[in-house]
Design an enzyme around this catalytic site. Sequence first.
Site, PDB file in Angstrom:
ATOM      1  N   GLU A 184       0.844  -1.212   0.000  1.00  0.00           N
ATOM      2  CA  GLU A 184       0.000   0.000   0.000  1.00  0.00           C
ATOM      3  C   GLU A 184       0.870   1.251   0.000  1.00  0.00           C
ATOM      4  O   GLU A 184       2.047   1.186   0.392  1.00  0.00           O
ATOM      5  CB  GLU A 184      -0.891  -0.070   1.248  1.00  0.00           C
ATOM      6  CG  GLU A 184      -1.991   0.921   1.454  1.00  0.00           C
ATOM      7  CD  GLU A 184      -2.905   1.242   0.306  1.00  0.00           C
ATOM      8  OE1 GLU A 184      -4.116   1.170   0.502  1.00  0.00           O
ATOM      9  OE2 GLU A 184      -2.417   1.633  -0.780  1.00  0.00           O
ATOM     10  N   ASP A 185       0.329   2.365  -0.455  1.00  0.00           N
ATOM     11  CA  ASP A 185       1.115   3.598  -0.458  1.00  0.00           C
ATOM     12  C   ASP A 185       1.080   4.284   0.909  1.00  0.00           C
ATOM     13  O   ASP A 185       2.132   4.719   1.407  1.00  0.00           O
ATOM     14  CB  ASP A 185       0.647   4.566  -1.549  1.00  0.00           C
ATOM     15  CG  ASP A 185      -0.859   4.852  -1.481  1.00  0.00           C
ATOM     16  OD1 ASP A 185      -1.312   5.700  -2.271  1.00  0.00           O
ATOM     17  OD2 ASP A 185      -1.566   4.229  -0.653  1.00  0.00           O
ATOM     18  N   ARG A 245      -0.143  11.811  -9.860  1.00  0.00           N
ATOM     19  CA  ARG A 245       0.433  10.468  -9.866  1.00  0.00           C
ATOM     20  C   ARG A 245       1.684  10.421 -10.748  1.00  0.00           C
ATOM     21  O   ARG A 245       2.538   9.551 -10.583  1.00  0.00           O
ATOM     22  CB  ARG A 245      -0.575   9.427 -10.379  1.00  0.00           C
ATOM     23  CG  ARG A 245      -1.805   9.246  -9.485  1.00  0.00           C
ATOM     24  CD  ARG A 245      -2.499   7.928  -9.803  1.00  0.00           C
ATOM     25  NE  ARG A 245      -3.899   7.885  -9.422  1.00  0.00           N
ATOM     26  CZ  ARG A 245      -4.356   7.560  -8.213  1.00  0.00           C
ATOM     27  NH1 ARG A 245      -3.515   7.249  -7.256  1.00  0.00           N
ATOM     28  NH2 ARG A 245      -5.658   7.559  -7.959  1.00  0.00           N
ATOM     29  N   PHE A 273      -1.416  16.694   3.534  1.00  0.00           N
ATOM     30  CA  PHE A 273      -1.803  15.949   2.343  1.00  0.00           C
ATOM     31  C   PHE A 273      -0.662  15.980   1.347  1.00  0.00           C
ATOM     32  O   PHE A 273      -0.230  17.057   0.907  1.00  0.00           O
ATOM     33  CB  PHE A 273      -3.088  16.519   1.722  1.00  0.00           C
ATOM     34  CG  PHE A 273      -3.763  15.523   0.808  1.00  0.00           C
ATOM     35  CD1 PHE A 273      -4.558  14.517   1.343  1.00  0.00           C
ATOM     36  CD2 PHE A 273      -3.573  15.573  -0.566  1.00  0.00           C
ATOM     37  CE1 PHE A 273      -5.178  13.583   0.507  1.00  0.00           C
ATOM     38  CE2 PHE A 273      -4.189  14.660  -1.406  1.00  0.00           C
ATOM     39  CZ  PHE A 273      -4.980  13.652  -0.862  1.00  0.00           C
ATOM     40  N   ASP A 303      -3.540   6.317   6.381  1.00  0.00           N
ATOM     41  CA  ASP A 303      -3.884   7.628   6.930  1.00  0.00           C
ATOM     42  C   ASP A 303      -4.868   7.386   8.082  1.00  0.00           C
ATOM     43  O   ASP A 303      -4.437   7.098   9.198  1.00  0.00           O
ATOM     44  CB  ASP A 303      -4.472   8.508   5.811  1.00  0.00           C
ATOM     45  CG  ASP A 303      -4.681   9.957   6.235  1.00  0.00           C
ATOM     46  OD1 ASP A 303      -4.556  10.846   5.362  1.00  0.00           O
ATOM     47  OD2 ASP A 303      -4.963  10.194   7.427  1.00  0.00           O
TER      48      ASP A 303
HETATM   49  O1  LIG Z   1      -5.928   5.143   5.552  1.00  0.00           O
HETATM   50  P1  LIG Z   1      -6.962   5.815   4.691  1.00  0.00           P
HETATM   51  O2  LIG Z   1      -7.486   7.101   5.299  1.00  0.00           O
HETATM   52  O3  LIG Z   1      -8.035   4.893   4.237  1.00  0.00           O
HETATM   53  O4  LIG Z   1      -6.212   6.373   3.364  1.00  0.00           O
HETATM   54  C1  LIG Z   1      -5.310   5.588   2.668  1.00  0.00           C
HETATM   55  C2  LIG Z   1      -5.903   5.095   1.366  1.00  0.00           C
HETATM   56  O5  LIG Z   1      -6.478   6.197   0.609  1.00  0.00           O
HETATM   57  C3  LIG Z   1      -5.838   6.339  -0.650  1.00  0.00           C
HETATM   58  O6  LIG Z   1      -6.540   5.645  -1.680  1.00  0.00           O
HETATM   59  P2  LIG Z   1      -7.668   6.426  -2.555  1.00  0.00           P
HETATM   60  O7  LIG Z   1      -8.996   6.240  -1.921  1.00  0.00           O
HETATM   61  O8  LIG Z   1      -7.186   7.841  -2.784  1.00  0.00           O
HETATM   62  O9  LIG Z   1      -7.643   5.656  -3.951  1.00  0.00           O
HETATM   63  P3  LIG Z   1      -6.341   5.561  -4.916  1.00  0.00           P
HETATM   64  O10 LIG Z   1      -5.392   4.543  -4.262  1.00  0.00           O
HETATM   65  O11 LIG Z   1      -6.883   5.094  -6.218  1.00  0.00           O
HETATM   66  O12 LIG Z   1      -5.715   6.936  -4.977  1.00  0.00           O
HETATM   67  C4  LIG Z   1      -4.489   5.672  -0.454  1.00  0.00           C
HETATM   68  O13 LIG Z   1      -3.968   5.192  -1.691  1.00  0.00           O
HETATM   69  C5  LIG Z   1      -4.800   4.520   0.473  1.00  0.00           C
HETATM   70  O14 LIG Z   1      -5.309   3.436  -0.258  1.00  0.00           O
HETATM   71  O1  LIG Z   2      -1.821  12.447   2.094  1.00  0.00           O
HETATM   72  C1  LIG Z   2      -2.468  11.727   1.166  1.00  0.00           C
HETATM   73  N1  LIG Z   2      -2.220  11.927  -0.147  1.00  0.00           N
HETATM   74  C2  LIG Z   2      -2.852  11.213  -1.091  1.00  0.00           C
HETATM   75  N2  LIG Z   2      -3.767  10.270  -0.801  1.00  0.00           N
HETATM   76  C3  LIG Z   2      -4.030  10.055   0.503  1.00  0.00           C
HETATM   77  C4  LIG Z   2      -3.411  10.751   1.523  1.00  0.00           C
HETATM   78  N3  LIG Z   2      -3.891  10.319   2.708  1.00  0.00           N
HETATM   79  N4  LIG Z   2      -4.808   9.352   2.491  1.00  0.00           N
HETATM   80  C5  LIG Z   2      -4.982   9.115   1.129  1.00  0.00           C
HETATM   81 MG   LIG Z   3      -6.033   8.666  -4.064  1.00  0.00          MG
HETATM   82 MG   LIG Z   4      -5.357   3.840  -2.351  1.00  0.00          MG
END
Ligand SMILES: O=P(O)(O)OC[C@H]1O[C@H](OP(=O)(O)OP(=O)(O)O)[C@H](O)[C@@H]1O
Ligand SMILES: Oc1ncnc2c1N=NC2
Ligand SMILES: [Mg+2]
Ligand SMILES: [Mg+2]
Length: 214
Positions: A130-131, A196, A183, A134
Amino acid sequence: GNFIKVEDNNPGYKLDNFCIPKHYEEDLKRVLVPAGLVADRVERVALDIVQDFQEEPIVALCVLKGGYKFFTDLLDRIKQLNSHRNKSVPLAVDFIRLKSYVDDKSSGQIEVIGGDSLENLKGKNVLVVEDIIDTGNTMMKLLSLLKAVEPKTIKVASLLVKRTPKSVGYRPDYTGFEIPDIFIVGYALDYNEYFRDLNHICEINEAGKVKYAT
Ligand SMILES: O=P(O)(O)OC[C@H]1O[C@H](OP(=O)(O)OP(=O)(O)O)[C@H](O)[C@@H]1O
Ligand SMILES: Oc1ncnc2c1N=NC2
Ligand SMILES: [Mg+2]
Ligand SMILES: [Mg+2]
């Protein structure tokens, strides 16, 4: 576990000390984690993972879309280690798309989009890649979906963990960096699908939040 702590008072780096795409130069406040440092930290996370797994096979599960850069870079490093060490970790890949963010906020609803069924993860060692963690809501949702298909083990690697009062408290098994409650975009992290295509992990500015708001 280990991670690089980016302190709240860390000034980051001036944009004009790095190569930033022209189309984003008005939308960012600063560089928080340069792509080179990300690469170096990912190299070590890969070593930690292969040392833990020894010769156990892994199914690496990429959480799209945001996880794709960390996923590809991390697996490249694991493959490199597999080719240069006397023990190797067999790798398989799988993908799932989860979405909950609009603008810079979690909608609170985790949408599961596409992806083949998780059934084929039954009895496997799953490494979720995962990236960012949060609030932790996405990961909590994913872990509940995964546990339902009875994998052998589940480990989670997240490049970033945000220090935020909104966190439910979840911490992954492997963490690249712990970052302040801001953010950030870049390295596949987006704001409404923008940024991205930015290599460095940067802090978006107010102009960027307005320009690309839904
Ligand atoms: O811990 P959280 O508050 O749930 O946030 C983290 C998640 O939110 C973002 O995904 P997003 O919904 O932006 O979809 P994406 O990965 O397609 O950007 C990010 O890539 C994580 O998957
Ligand atoms: O800081 C962030 N930047 C991009 N996307 C996400 C973030 N936190 N939760 C999802
Ligand atoms: Mg996102
Ligand atoms: Mg995501």
